[in-house]
Design a protein around this motif. Structure first.
Motif, short mmCIF file in Angstrom:
data_model
loop_
_atom_site.label_atom_id
_atom_site.label_comp_id
_atom_site.label_asym_id
_atom_site.label_seq_id
_atom_site.Cartn_x
_atom_site.Cartn_y
_atom_site.Cartn_z
N ILE A 139 0.85 -1.19 0.00
CA ILE A 139 0.00 0.00 0.00
C ILE A 139 0.88 1.24 0.00
O ILE A 139 1.77 1.38 0.86
CB ILE A 139 -0.91 0.04 1.24
CG1 ILE A 139 -1.72 -1.25 1.38
CG2 ILE A 139 -1.84 1.25 1.20
CD1 ILE A 139 -2.46 -1.37 2.71
N ALA A 140 0.67 2.13 -0.97
CA ALA A 140 1.42 3.38 -1.02
C ALA A 140 0.61 4.41 -1.79
O ALA A 140 -0.36 4.09 -2.47
CB ALA A 140 2.78 3.17 -1.68
N ARG A 141 1.03 5.67 -1.68
CA ARG A 141 0.35 6.76 -2.38
C ARG A 141 0.84 6.85 -3.82
O ARG A 141 2.04 6.91 -4.06
CB ARG A 141 0.60 8.10 -1.67
CG ARG A 141 -0.17 8.24 -0.37
CD ARG A 141 0.17 9.57 0.32
NE ARG A 141 -0.12 10.72 -0.54
CZ ARG A 141 -1.32 11.27 -0.68
NH1 ARG A 141 -2.36 10.76 -0.02
NH2 ARG A 141 -1.50 12.31 -1.46
N GLY A 142 -0.09 6.86 -4.76
CA GLY A 142 0.28 6.97 -6.17
C GLY A 142 0.65 5.63 -6.77
O GLY A 142 0.68 4.60 -6.09
N PRO A 186 5.59 -0.75 -9.72
CA PRO A 186 6.54 -1.69 -10.35
C PRO A 186 7.58 -2.22 -9.36
O PRO A 186 7.89 -3.42 -9.37
CB PRO A 186 7.19 -0.85 -11.45
CG PRO A 186 6.18 0.22 -11.76
CD PRO A 186 5.55 0.54 -10.45
N LEU A 187 8.10 -1.35 -8.51
CA LEU A 187 9.09 -1.79 -7.53
C LEU A 187 8.47 -2.75 -6.54
O LEU A 187 9.06 -3.78 -6.20
CB LEU A 187 9.68 -0.58 -6.79
CG LEU A 187 10.63 -0.93 -5.64
CD1 LEU A 187 11.83 -1.71 -6.14
CD2 LEU A 187 11.07 0.34 -4.90
N ALA A 188 7.28 -2.43 -6.03
CA ALA A 188 6.62 -3.30 -5.06
C ALA A 188 6.41 -4.70 -5.63
O ALA A 188 6.64 -5.71 -4.95
CB ALA A 188 5.29 -2.69 -4.63
N LYS A 189 5.98 -4.75 -6.88
CA LYS A 189 5.78 -6.05 -7.53
C LYS A 189 7.11 -6.79 -7.69
O LYS A 189 7.20 -8.01 -7.51
CB LYS A 189 5.10 -5.86 -8.88
CG LYS A 189 3.67 -5.32 -8.81
CD LYS A 189 2.71 -6.38 -8.31
CE LYS A 189 1.25 -5.90 -8.33
NZ LYS A 189 0.72 -5.72 -9.68
N LYS A 190 8.15 -6.05 -8.04
CA LYS A 190 9.47 -6.66 -8.21
C LYS A 190 10.00 -7.22 -6.90
O LYS A 190 10.67 -8.26 -6.87
CB LYS A 190 10.45 -5.61 -8.76
CG LYS A 190 11.85 -6.13 -9.02
CD LYS A 190 12.75 -5.05 -9.59
CE LYS A 190 14.17 -5.57 -9.82
NZ LYS A 190 15.06 -4.51 -10.37
N TYR A 228 -1.10 -4.48 -5.40
CA TYR A 228 -0.69 -3.11 -5.09
C TYR A 228 -1.94 -2.25 -4.93
O TYR A 228 -2.85 -2.30 -5.77
CB TYR A 228 0.19 -2.52 -6.19
CG TYR A 228 0.70 -1.14 -5.87
CD1 TYR A 228 1.84 -0.96 -5.08
CD2 TYR A 228 0.03 0.00 -6.33
CE1 TYR A 228 2.31 0.31 -4.76
CE2 TYR A 228 0.49 1.28 -6.02
CZ TYR A 228 1.63 1.42 -5.23
OH TYR A 228 2.09 2.67 -4.91
N ILE A 229 -1.99 -1.48 -3.84
CA ILE A 229 -3.13 -0.61 -3.58
C ILE A 229 -2.65 0.83 -3.53
O ILE A 229 -1.79 1.18 -2.71
CB ILE A 229 -3.82 -0.99 -2.25
CG1 ILE A 229 -4.35 -2.43 -2.31
CG2 ILE A 229 -4.95 -0.01 -1.93
CD1 ILE A 229 -4.89 -2.94 -0.98
N ASP A 230 -3.20 1.64 -4.42
CA ASP A 230 -2.90 3.06 -4.45
C ASP A 230 -3.83 3.77 -3.46
O ASP A 230 -5.02 3.93 -3.74
CB ASP A 230 -3.08 3.59 -5.87
CG ASP A 230 -2.89 5.10 -5.98
OD1 ASP A 230 -2.53 5.73 -4.96
OD2 ASP A 230 -3.10 5.64 -7.09
N SER A 231 -3.30 4.18 -2.33
CA SER A 231 -4.14 4.78 -1.29
C SER A 231 -4.64 6.16 -1.69
O SER A 231 -5.58 6.68 -1.07
CB SER A 231 -3.35 4.89 0.02
OG SER A 231 -2.21 5.72 -0.15
#
Length: 334
Positions: free
Chosen positions: A192-195, A200-204, A210-213
């Protein structure tokens, strides 16, 4: 030896030469090879925990044993070791007598109770040392002594079990390690992060979701996945933590390792009807650090680092404080 120390509260670093310290009884001298720059080092700069001055910060230390004090039998000169937030305990308070050494009433922190790792040498109690595996470099090991153990230990002591949904709130200095640890532990990981820039980095790093807050309701998105058994909050924004509570499963857990400056708001209904919990978590002992290092070595978990020489300690600290570092600045002594 050279050390980068704070001469007075809220002062700038001074790079100076001092005598190499001698270890006392039950102490070990470490020749420092690398030291991570942690946001908690600001506590030394401002004197929040009552440290004296001048004081050398640094509690993400990696190096080799250089000398042994009287009575030390558990270490040998040349051993590769790390020293983290846990910098020693008294062994006599109630917490220690119950085996809860990280909760010692008189626990010591390197860089606060005594000079830390922004130096070529430092001295620490023998019980503060953790062994570094041979196939883990000093610069990779250093951030694991605080950022690493904090996320690793919080996850393994949480209520989550392999296969559960675990959400990592934040993809920064702590979060980028939390994602890796969670994935390697067998959790289904939601970052979970903003934007969207960090997706891509989180998935890597191993996130499955991935959740865009900024663009979605975090709790709703977690519930679409079945609800999170654990949310590991690595950010320092209280409101960002609160909005995850309704996304927990029954008897789920919000584990807080990032320290927000504002009070954390916890609506009673959010935790009562699901019997969920909000749990703070301290880092861990030197044995926990050793477990973190070993797990990282065998699974390939590594911090994303930027190396800077000890002579640029002020620039490294400023970079960390500004948020421009991606993700951990590590001072090197060579």
């Amino acid at each position: 030896m050279k050390t980068a120390r704070i001469p007075a509260a809220n002062a700038k670093f001074e790079l100076t030469d001092v005598e190499i310290p001698e270890p006392g009884p039950r102490q070990v001298r470490v020749r420092v090879h690398a030291c991570g720059v942690c946001h908690s080092d600001v506590l030394t700069v401002i004197g929040m925990l009552g440290n004296s001055y001048p004081r050398t910060p640094g509690h993400e230390i990696a190096g080799v044993v250089d000398a042994l004090g009287e009575g030390v039998t558990s270490w040998t000169v040349g051993d590769r070791v790390g020293v983290g937030w846990f910098g020693g305990c008294d062994f006599t308070c109630e917490a220690c007598r119950r085996g809860d050494f990280i909760s010692c009433e008189n626990g010591q922190i390197p860089g606060i109770a005594y000079d830390g790792g922004y130096a070529e040498y430092m001295v620490a109690p023998a019980e503060a040392l953790a062994r570094i595996p041979d196939d883990l470099s000093h610069v990779d090991a250093a951030p694991l002594m605080c950022a690493g153990i904090t996320t690793f230990n919080a996850l393994r002591e949480s209520v989550a079990r392999p296969g559960d949904i675990v959400a990592i709130l934040g993809v920064g200095g702590l979060g980028h390690l939390g994602i890796q640890f969670a994935a390697k532990m067998g959790f289904e990981v939601a970052a979970i992060a903003r934007g969207t820039d960090k997706e891509p980095l989180a998935k890597k790093l191993g996130a499955h979701h991935y959740i865009d807050s900024k663009a979605s309701n975090v709790a709703e998105e977690l519930n679409k996945l079945g609800g999170a058994q654990v949310v590991l909050a690595t950010v320092t924004v209280a409101d960002a933590m609160t909005v995850t509570l309704d996304g927990l499963k029954a008897r789920g857990q919000l584990v807080v390792v990032g320290a927000p400056s504002d009070p954390l708001q916890v609506p009673g209904a959010s935790i009562i009807f699901k019997s969920s919990a909000v749990q703070g978590h301290a880092s861990g002992t030197s044995q926990d650090s050793e477990d973190t290092l070993r797990f990282s070595a065998i699974t390939g978990v590594r911090p994303m680092i930027e190396k800077m020489p000890l002579s640029e300690a002020q620039a490294a600290f400023d970079k960390m404080m500004s948020g421009d570092a991606r993700f951990r600045v590590v001072l090197t002594m060579t």
